[in-house]
Design a protein around this motif. Structure first.
Motif, short mmCIF file in Angstrom:
data_model
loop_
_atom_site.label_atom_id
_atom_site.label_comp_id
_atom_site.label_asym_id
_atom_site.label_seq_id
_atom_site.Cartn_x
_atom_site.Cartn_y
_atom_site.Cartn_z
N THR A 1 41.15 4.76 0.85
CA THR A 1 42.41 4.47 1.56
C THR A 1 42.95 5.78 2.11
N TRP B 1 40.71 6.00 -3.74
CA TRP B 1 39.36 5.51 -3.54
C TRP B 1 39.05 4.56 -4.65
N ASP B 2 38.15 3.64 -4.37
CA ASP B 2 37.86 2.61 -5.34
C ASP B 2 36.40 2.21 -5.22
N GLY B 3 35.78 1.98 -6.36
CA GLY B 3 34.41 1.51 -6.37
C GLY B 3 33.58 2.27 -7.38
N THR C 1 42.49 1.20 5.01
CA THR C 1 41.41 1.22 4.03
C THR C 1 40.08 1.12 4.77
N ILE C 2 39.21 2.08 4.48
CA ILE C 2 37.88 2.12 5.08
C ILE C 2 36.89 1.59 4.05
N GLN C 3 36.19 0.55 4.40
CA GLN C 3 35.18 -0.01 3.51
C GLN C 3 33.88 0.74 3.76
N ILE C 4 33.43 1.52 2.78
CA ILE C 4 32.21 2.32 2.92
C ILE C 4 30.97 1.44 2.81
N ASP C 5 30.98 0.58 1.83
CA ASP C 5 29.92 -0.40 1.64
C ASP C 5 30.55 -1.59 0.93
N GLU C 6 29.75 -2.48 0.39
CA GLU C 6 30.30 -3.70 -0.22
C GLU C 6 31.21 -3.43 -1.41
N ASN D 1 32.58 -0.03 -2.32
CA ASN D 1 33.33 1.23 -2.33
C ASN D 1 34.21 1.36 -1.10
N SER D 2 35.43 1.86 -1.33
CA SER D 2 36.37 2.03 -0.22
C SER D 2 37.25 3.27 -0.45
#
Length: 88
Positions: free
Chosen positions: A23, A63-65, A13-18, A20-21
């Protein structure tokens, strides 16, 4: 619960910002070979962004956020992502 094996898939999982991520999963050797065949087909003319989208479709599993809204993970939406996310 047993330890995952190499055959269960490798996810990151890559955390794009606080908030949004994305996988990603690692392609198998067989999947890499199939993509290479498609990219190297004699009658295929594919741009670099098209090839990147085809690869992203295989590796992005979720993706999530809030910046993703309710958009499902599919090729149409992957092509809508900003190029800054392409290097993930």
């Amino acid at each position: 619960m047993s330890e995952p094996t190499f055959f269960d898939g490798v996810f990151k999982t890559i955390q794009i910002d606080e908030e949004n991520s994305i996988t990603l999963r690692v392609l198998t050797l067989g999947e890499q070979g199939e993509l290479a065949k498609r990219l190297n087909a004699k009658n295929t003319t594919m741009t670099v962004p098209e090839a990147a989208a085809m690869m992203a479709e295989k590796v992005i599993t979720a993706w999530d956020g809030p910046k993703f809204g309710d958009a499902p993970v599919n090729l149409t939406n992957i092509k809508r992502l900003p190029m800054t996310l392409a290097g993930l």
